[in-house]
Write a protein that holds these residues in place. Structure first.
Motif, mmCIF file in Angstrom:
data_model
loop_
_atom_site.group_PDB
_atom_site.id
_atom_site.type_symbol
_atom_site.label_atom_id
_atom_site.label_comp_id
_atom_site.label_asym_id
_atom_site.label_seq_id
_atom_site.Cartn_x
_atom_site.Cartn_y
_atom_site.Cartn_z
ATOM 1 N N LEU A 51 4.358 2.773 -6.884
ATOM 2 C CA LEU A 51 4.340 2.016 -5.638
ATOM 3 C C LEU A 51 3.909 0.571 -5.895
ATOM 4 C CD1 LEU A 51 4.763 2.116 -2.595
ATOM 5 C CD2 LEU A 51 2.439 3.009 -2.361
ATOM 6 N N ALA A 52 2.906 0.386 -6.740
ATOM 7 C CA ALA A 52 2.452 -0.962 -7.101
ATOM 8 C C ALA A 52 3.547 -1.732 -7.840
ATOM 9 C CB ALA A 52 1.188 -0.890 -7.944
ATOM 10 N N ALA A 53 4.277 -1.051 -8.712
ATOM 11 C CA ALA A 53 5.365 -1.710 -9.441
ATOM 12 C C ALA A 53 6.455 -2.172 -8.471
ATOM 13 C CB ALA A 53 5.946 -0.766 -10.483
ATOM 14 N N PHE A 54 6.764 -1.330 -7.483
ATOM 15 C CA PHE A 54 7.765 -1.701 -6.476
ATOM 16 C C PHE A 54 7.300 -2.930 -5.698
ATOM 17 C CE2 PHE A 54 9.239 -1.556 -2.082
ATOM 18 C CZ PHE A 54 10.609 -1.563 -2.268
ATOM 19 N N ILE A 55 6.043 -2.912 -5.254
ATOM 20 C CA ILE A 55 5.500 -4.033 -4.489
ATOM 21 C C ILE A 55 5.515 -5.311 -5.332
ATOM 22 C CG2 ILE A 55 3.381 -4.951 -3.452
ATOM 23 C CD1 ILE A 55 2.824 -2.037 -2.489
ATOM 24 N N ALA A 56 5.141 -5.202 -6.597
ATOM 25 C CA ALA A 56 5.104 -6.375 -7.482
ATOM 26 C C ALA A 56 6.480 -7.023 -7.605
ATOM 27 C CB ALA A 56 4.579 -5.974 -8.859
ATOM 28 N N ARG A 57 7.530 -6.209 -7.631
ATOM 29 C CA ARG A 57 8.887 -6.759 -7.764
ATOM 30 C C ARG A 57 9.334 -7.521 -6.528
ATOM 31 N NH1 ARG A 57 9.789 -1.576 -9.794
ATOM 32 N NH2 ARG A 57 10.939 -0.973 -7.927
ATOM 33 N N GLN A 58 8.693 -7.307 -5.402
ATOM 34 C CA GLN A 58 9.119 -7.941 -4.154
ATOM 35 C C GLN A 58 8.700 -9.401 -4.069
ATOM 36 O OE1 GLN A 58 11.312 -5.942 -2.682
ATOM 37 N NE2 GLN A 58 10.590 -4.588 -4.306
ATOM 38 N N GLY A 59 7.853 -9.850 -4.984
ATOM 39 C CA GLY A 59 7.395 -11.235 -4.952
ATOM 40 C C GLY A 59 8.394 -12.229 -5.474
ATOM 41 N N ASP A 60 9.512 -11.757 -6.043
ATOM 42 C CA ASP A 60 10.534 -12.661 -6.587
ATOM 43 C C ASP A 60 9.928 -13.722 -7.502
ATOM 44 O OD1 ASP A 60 12.637 -11.337 -5.277
ATOM 45 O OD2 ASP A 60 12.335 -12.523 -3.462
ATOM 46 N N GLY A 61 9.068 -13.279 -8.418
ATOM 47 C CA GLY A 61 8.457 -14.200 -9.377
ATOM 48 C C GLY A 61 7.126 -14.765 -8.930
ATOM 49 N N GLU A 62 6.776 -14.600 -7.684
ATOM 50 C CA GLU A 62 5.479 -15.050 -7.172
ATOM 51 C C GLU A 62 4.617 -13.816 -6.859
ATOM 52 O OE1 GLU A 62 5.569 -17.844 -3.960
ATOM 53 O OE2 GLU A 62 7.505 -18.631 -4.600
ATOM 54 N N VAL A 63 3.346 -14.044 -6.662
ATOM 55 C CA VAL A 63 2.447 -12.957 -6.290
ATOM 56 C C VAL A 63 2.631 -12.667 -4.801
ATOM 57 C CG1 VAL A 63 0.037 -12.230 -6.104
ATOM 58 C CG2 VAL A 63 0.783 -13.609 -8.054
ATOM 59 N N PRO A 64 3.057 -11.441 -4.453
ATOM 60 C CA PRO A 64 3.252 -11.144 -3.035
ATOM 61 C C PRO A 64 1.920 -10.977 -2.310
ATOM 62 C CG PRO A 64 3.654 -9.191 -4.334
ATOM 63 C CD PRO A 64 3.411 -10.308 -5.301
ATOM 64 N N LYS A 65 1.939 -11.248 -1.011
ATOM 65 C CA LYS A 65 0.795 -10.938 -0.155
ATOM 66 C C LYS A 65 0.970 -9.478 0.272
ATOM 67 C CE LYS A 65 0.333 -15.456 2.044
ATOM 68 N NZ LYS A 65 0.384 -16.140 3.347
ATOM 69 N N VAL A 66 -0.086 -8.692 0.122
ATOM 70 C CA VAL A 66 0.013 -7.275 0.463
ATOM 71 C C VAL A 66 -0.871 -6.981 1.664
ATOM 72 C CG1 VAL A 66 -0.346 -4.914 -0.323
ATOM 73 C CG2 VAL A 66 0.507 -6.643 -1.917
ATOM 74 N N ARG A 67 -0.271 -6.336 2.639
ATOM 75 C CA ARG A 67 -0.998 -5.827 3.800
ATOM 76 C C ARG A 67 -0.758 -4.326 3.828
ATOM 77 N NH1 ARG A 67 0.555 -10.785 7.788
ATOM 78 N NH2 ARG A 67 -0.755 -12.277 6.702
ATOM 79 N N PHE A 68 -1.824 -3.566 3.975
ATOM 80 C CA PHE A 68 -1.762 -2.113 3.848
ATOM 81 C C PHE A 68 -2.134 -1.461 5.173
ATOM 82 C CE2 PHE A 68 -3.495 2.035 2.895
ATOM 83 C CZ PHE A 68 -2.650 2.530 1.927
ATOM 84 N N VAL A 69 -1.377 -0.428 5.555
ATOM 85 C CA VAL A 69 -1.674 0.357 6.751
ATOM 86 C C VAL A 69 -1.677 1.820 6.330
ATOM 87 C CG1 VAL A 69 -0.977 0.928 9.108
ATOM 88 C CG2 VAL A 69 -0.483 -1.352 8.185
ATOM 89 N N GLY A 70 -2.856 2.449 6.356
ATOM 90 C CA GLY A 70 -2.966 3.827 5.902
ATOM 91 C C GLY A 70 -3.641 4.719 6.918
ATOM 92 N N TYR A 71 -3.149 5.940 7.002
ATOM 93 C CA TYR A 71 -3.716 6.940 7.911
ATOM 94 C C TYR A 71 -4.181 8.145 7.104
ATOM 95 C CZ TYR A 71 -4.007 10.637 11.379
ATOM 96 O OH TYR A 71 -4.454 11.685 12.130
ATOM 97 N N SER A 72 -5.347 8.674 7.430
ATOM 98 C CA SER A 72 -5.878 9.888 6.824
ATOM 99 C C SER A 72 -5.944 9.737 5.301
ATOM 100 C CB SER A 72 -5.032 11.087 7.266
ATOM 101 O OG SER A 72 -5.509 12.293 6.744
#
Length: 118
Positions: A51-72
């Motif tokens: 999941l972290a690898a997927f998120i990292a790829r979304q930055g298109d070469g930049e560090v993405p901003k991550v906002r997390f929403v988790g339940y339970s």
């Protein structure tokens, strides 16, 4: 800079039934733009490294901003693990909303009487 909003479901939630997480995700999808990815909710036990690898790829070469929403268990189990994996990639979690986050001990099962780890 790309913003990634990551939704993680709880223990009894999955994609075959409508949940509160899905209702919230539906409203959050309105934020989607070329600069904001609102991820489809994933199960609490999704591999945090992948999941972290997927998120990292979304930055298109930049560090993405991550906002997390988790339940339970999405908040109590997945969030700490995902945050650790993101930290290893030098990606900070900008914000997190954890609803009814439940700690899940890796040593004692949750049904264990008087579980000292819960």
């Amino acid at each position: 800079m790309q913003t990634v909003i990551c939704f993680v479901m709880g223990f009894t939630q999955d994609l075959d039934t409508l949940t509160g997480q899905e209702k919230l995700w539906r409203k959050a999808r309105r934020l989607s733009s070329p600069d904001t990815l609102v991820m489809t909710p994933v199960p609490w036990d999704t591999d945090p490294s992948k999941l972290a690898a997927f998120i990292a790829r979304q930055g298109d070469g930049e560090v993405p901003k991550v906002r997390f929403v988790g339940y339970s268990w999405g908040g109590g189990w997945q969030f700490p693990r995902l945050a650790t994996q993101l930290m290893h990639r030098a990606i900070p979690v900008e914000s997190a909303v954890l609803c009814d986050a439940v700690y899940r001990s890796p040593v004692f099962p949750s049904w264990f009487p008087f579980n000292p780890m819960s």
